[in-house]
Enzyme design. Structure first.
Site, PDB file in Angstrom:
ATOM      1  CB  SER A  52      -1.125  -0.127   1.028  1.00 42.83           C
ATOM      2  OG  SER A  52      -1.850   0.885   0.983  1.00 42.83           O
ATOM      3  CG  ASP A 164      -4.292  -1.749   0.086  1.00 43.41           C
ATOM      4  OD1 ASP A 164      -3.080  -2.269   0.449  1.00 43.41           O
ATOM      5  OD2 ASP A 164      -4.804  -0.554   0.393  1.00 43.41           O
TER       6      ASP A 164
END
Length: 276
Positions: A52, A164
């Protein structure tokens, strides 16, 4: 075995050091503060993996961006500079702007062009599997690693719909070990917090934080875990960047004695990795 981009004449003089940077949206600015301390004290970083927002900071650092410039880069970041609204079919926003912003800083380079070996961690939305990206365009891999499902449009990379990396490995210690690290510094920026004042929503947020922080097991397997005191701190407000940078610095300073002792360093010295 000699790792890419790591100097190696004849005998090993220190451990191969890996850095695993976790996710946490705007809290990722704390990573820069931590890196500033590690660099100032001469802690060598040979391998990097990020999930991320950790993938953004990790990519820029691995591309050779100096820390003062990385701080300036962070000051360019706001929601308008990284996201744009889209027709809500696969998400509410696109991170196309984030990809372009990163390209403007490091160029549209491939993983092979990086100065430090690096991996971006994403999650396959169909299978739930962790996907470790170490080839192709760096910026597109980072975009995939940051794409929070339901909010940000997924990214299509090598035929896989990726989102993510936090969902499968939030602090990717195992990834950087697989890359060859013998001593791994993990940086966790989640810090679950029960917000009583939000009622049931506060309990739900705390539960989500616990689940994401535990994904991949990295916080329990790092040789040294740096955890900035981010309890109750923002995930969304870029205006708090200076506070987040300082909290990252404070947490890294606390762990310096542990790291220096483990690596048999005295500070302000970065000895090369030398393999057999």
């Amino acid at each position: 075995m000699m790792l890419n981009n790591i100097a190696a004449p004849q005998t090993r003089c220190r451990k191969v050091v890996g850095l695993a940077l976790g996710g946490g949206v705007v809290r990722g600015l704390a990573h820069i503060g931590g890196l500033a301390v590690l660099e100032r004290e001469g802690i060598p970083i040979d391998l990097v993996a990020g999930s991320s927002v950790g993938s953004v900071i990790g990519a820029a650092y691995s591309a050779g961006i100096k820390l003062d410039r990385l701080i300036e880069f962070s000051r360019q970041m706001n929601w308008l500079s990284i996201a744009r609204p889209v027709w809500p079919v696969r998400g509410l926003v696109s991170f196309e702007r984030l990809e372009r912003l990163l390209i403007g800083e490091i160029g549209d380079i491939s993983f092979a062009d990086l100065k430090v070996p690096y991996a971006a961690v994403a999650t396959d939305l169909h299978t739930g599997e962790m996907v470790v990206i170490q080839h192709g365009r760096v910026a597109s891999a980072v975009r995939a690693s940051c794409s929070v499902p339901g909010i940000v449009e997924p990214a299509l990379v090598d035929g896989r719909l990726l989102v993510d990396g936090n969902y499968s490995n939030s602090t990717p210690v195992s990834v950087v070990r697989d890359m060859g690290a013998e001593y791994v510094i993990g940086v966790d920026i989640f810090t679950p917090t029960l917000r009583h004042y939000l009622g049931p929503v506060g309990y739900a947020i705390a539960g989500f934080e616990i689940l994401v922080q535990a994904a991949g097991g990295g916080i329990g397997t790092a040789d040294c875990l740096i955890s900035p005191d981010l309890k109750g701190k923002t995930y969304l407000r870029f205006s708090k960047r200076e506070q987040l940078l300082e909290l990252g610095k404070e947490a890294a300073r606390e762990k310096l004695p542990t790291i220096l002792e483990a690596l048999s360093l005295t500070g302000n010295v970065s000895s090369p990795v030398i393999s057999n």
